[in-house]
Motif scaffolding. Structure first.
Motif, mmCIF file in Angstrom:
data_model
loop_
_atom_site.group_PDB
_atom_site.id
_atom_site.type_symbol
_atom_site.label_atom_id
_atom_site.label_comp_id
_atom_site.label_asym_id
_atom_site.label_seq_id
_atom_site.Cartn_x
_atom_site.Cartn_y
_atom_site.Cartn_z
ATOM 1 N N GLY A 154 0.819 -1.202 0.000
ATOM 2 C CA GLY A 154 0.000 0.000 0.000
ATOM 3 C C GLY A 154 0.853 1.253 0.000
ATOM 4 N N PRO A 155 0.221 2.415 0.120
ATOM 5 C CA PRO A 155 0.973 3.673 0.178
ATOM 6 C C PRO A 155 1.923 3.685 1.385
ATOM 7 N N PRO A 156 3.183 4.023 1.188
ATOM 8 C CA PRO A 156 4.120 4.039 2.311
ATOM 9 C C PRO A 156 3.864 5.201 3.256
ATOM 10 N N ARG A 157 4.191 4.980 4.513
ATOM 11 C CA ARG A 157 4.057 6.034 5.527
ATOM 12 C C ARG A 157 5.306 6.907 5.585
ATOM 13 N N ALA A 158 6.450 6.358 5.150
ATOM 14 C CA ALA A 158 7.722 7.075 5.169
ATOM 15 C C ALA A 158 8.726 6.252 4.361
ATOM 16 N N VAL A 159 9.916 6.809 4.199
ATOM 17 C CA VAL A 159 10.976 6.172 3.417
ATOM 18 C C VAL A 159 12.187 5.955 4.309
ATOM 19 N N VAL A 160 12.780 4.773 4.220
ATOM 20 C CA VAL A 160 14.038 4.486 4.909
ATOM 21 C C VAL A 160 15.121 4.289 3.855
ATOM 22 N N GLN A 161 16.173 5.061 3.957
ATOM 23 C CA GLN A 161 17.328 4.930 3.071
ATOM 24 C C GLN A 161 18.442 4.247 3.839
ATOM 25 N N ILE A 162 18.884 3.089 3.351
ATOM 26 C CA ILE A 162 19.924 2.309 4.024
ATOM 27 C C ILE A 162 21.275 2.561 3.365
ATOM 28 N N ALA A 163 22.290 2.787 4.192
ATOM 29 C CA ALA A 163 23.676 2.877 3.729
ATOM 30 C C ALA A 163 24.431 1.692 4.330
ATOM 31 N N HIS A 164 24.847 0.758 3.492
ATOM 32 C CA HIS A 164 25.433 -0.503 3.970
ATOM 33 C C HIS A 164 26.880 -0.325 4.429
ATOM 34 N N GLY A 165 27.440 -1.406 4.955
ATOM 35 C CA GLY A 165 28.771 -1.369 5.528
ATOM 36 C C GLY A 165 29.876 -1.672 4.525
ATOM 37 N N MET A 166 31.107 -1.722 5.029
ATOM 38 C CA MET A 166 32.280 -1.994 4.211
ATOM 39 C C MET A 166 32.345 -3.474 3.844
ATOM 40 N N GLY A 167 32.745 -3.738 2.622
ATOM 41 C CA GLY A 167 32.947 -5.117 2.200
ATOM 42 C C GLY A 167 31.674 -5.919 2.153
ATOM 43 N N GLU A 168 30.554 -5.275 1.836
ATOM 44 C CA GLU A 168 29.285 -5.978 1.659
ATOM 45 C C GLU A 168 28.480 -5.240 0.594
ATOM 46 N N HIS A 169 27.165 -5.390 0.578
ATOM 47 C CA HIS A 169 26.364 -4.759 -0.469
ATOM 48 C C HIS A 169 24.919 -4.660 -0.027
ATOM 49 N N ALA A 170 24.147 -3.887 -0.771
ATOM 50 C CA ALA A 170 22.790 -3.530 -0.349
ATOM 51 C C ALA A 170 21.837 -4.712 -0.289
#
Length: 282
Positions: free
Chosen positions: A21-37
């Motif tokens: 459904g319609p989102p209530r908010a947005v979360v932007q994730i910034a991942h760590g070193m030596g990994e990926h989203a």
């Protein structure tokens, strides 16, 4: 997945997960070193179920954004460009979801980038969460004492260790998935690490200019080796309090290690995160 172009022309890849459904908010994730989203897909789906749209770019030198054969290479001025990439994505998210709050969630290296981001870009986000974070200058002092062996220094507290990545989590299955992932397990190259180290001393050690009312959530495992007990995360939180922030939630988890979202108590961690998100975006 979609892409955008960084300030230096690099193609930055973004993964997105949206609720039914319609989102209530947005979360932007910034991942760590030596990994990926994509490692955050399980977390993203849980946030979707709570009504949040989630996006995460692969940092330069990582995942689908990595230049072929150059893991951990951020290129010239790469640390600052990595933070610029995060801000560019935030602007895109505001265009995609006009009027919705945006919360920046950074883990480990991503939390260090988030620490720099909010020094002069805090107006782009409504709140910031720092997972597996630390006082970055203190971390580099610790690594210097250990002779620069990043992974060895982190794993030293867990000897005799089952693997070289026991420091990540008590969940052996999650550790094994990390080790088996060809896009995981490396560090930044030397020039990129030097760029981060310079930022840690010059900009992150004494944060200033952050709006006092920016909500901040700091969550760490009590056995996260990045914090030497809780010494360095305590220091980071104290610095933000001295900088004038008035809405800081500091949560520590007994026995947990570095990757809280892959820990044996991950359900508790996610429940706590969603409760905080609901408050700061409500």
């Amino acid at each position: 997945m979609f892409t955008f172009t960084g300030e230096d022309g690099l193609t930055v890849h973004v993964h997105g997960w949206v609720p039914d459904g319609p989102p209530r908010a947005v979360v932007q994730i910034a991942h760590g070193m030596g990994e990926h989203a994509l490692r955050y897909a399980p977390l993203a789906r849980e946030l979707n179920a709570a009504g949040y749209a989630v996006y995460a770019n692969d940092h330069r030198g990582h995942g689908a954004t990595m230049r072929p054969g150059r893991p951990g290479a951020l290129d010239d001025d790469g640390w600052d460009l990595l933070v610029d990439d995060m801000a560019a994505l935030t602007r895109i998210l505001h265009e995609r979801h006009p009027g919705l709050p945006v919360v920046l969630l950074g883990h480990s290296l991503g939390s260090f980038a988030a620490q720099q981001y909010i020094l002069d870009r805090s107006g782009l986000v409504n709140a910031v969460a720092l997972s597996g974070t630390t006082a970055v200058d203190g971390l580099f002092a610790f690594l210097a004492e250990a002779g620069g062996d990043v992974m060895g220094a982190f794993n030293a507290a867990f000897q005799p260790a089952r693997t070289e990545a026991d420091w990540l989590s008590r969940d052996e299955a999650q550790v094994d998935l990390y080790i088996a992932d060809p896009l995981c397990g490396f560090t930044l190259d030397e020039p990129s690490m030097n760029g981060l180290a310079a930022a840690a001393v010059d900009r992150l050690a004494e944060p200033a200019g952050i709006p006092a009312d920016l909500p901040m959530y700091v969550l760490v495992g009590e056995h996260d080796p990045l914090n030497r007990g809780l010494e360095l995360s305590d220091l980071a939180v104290e610095r933000y309090r001295r900088a004038g922030l008035t809405d800081i939630t500091y949560r520590t988890y007994p026995d947990a290690r570095h990757e809280l979202f892959n820990e044996t108590n991950r359900a508790e961690v996610v429940t706590d995160l969603i409760a905080w998100l609901d408050r700061v975006t409500g």
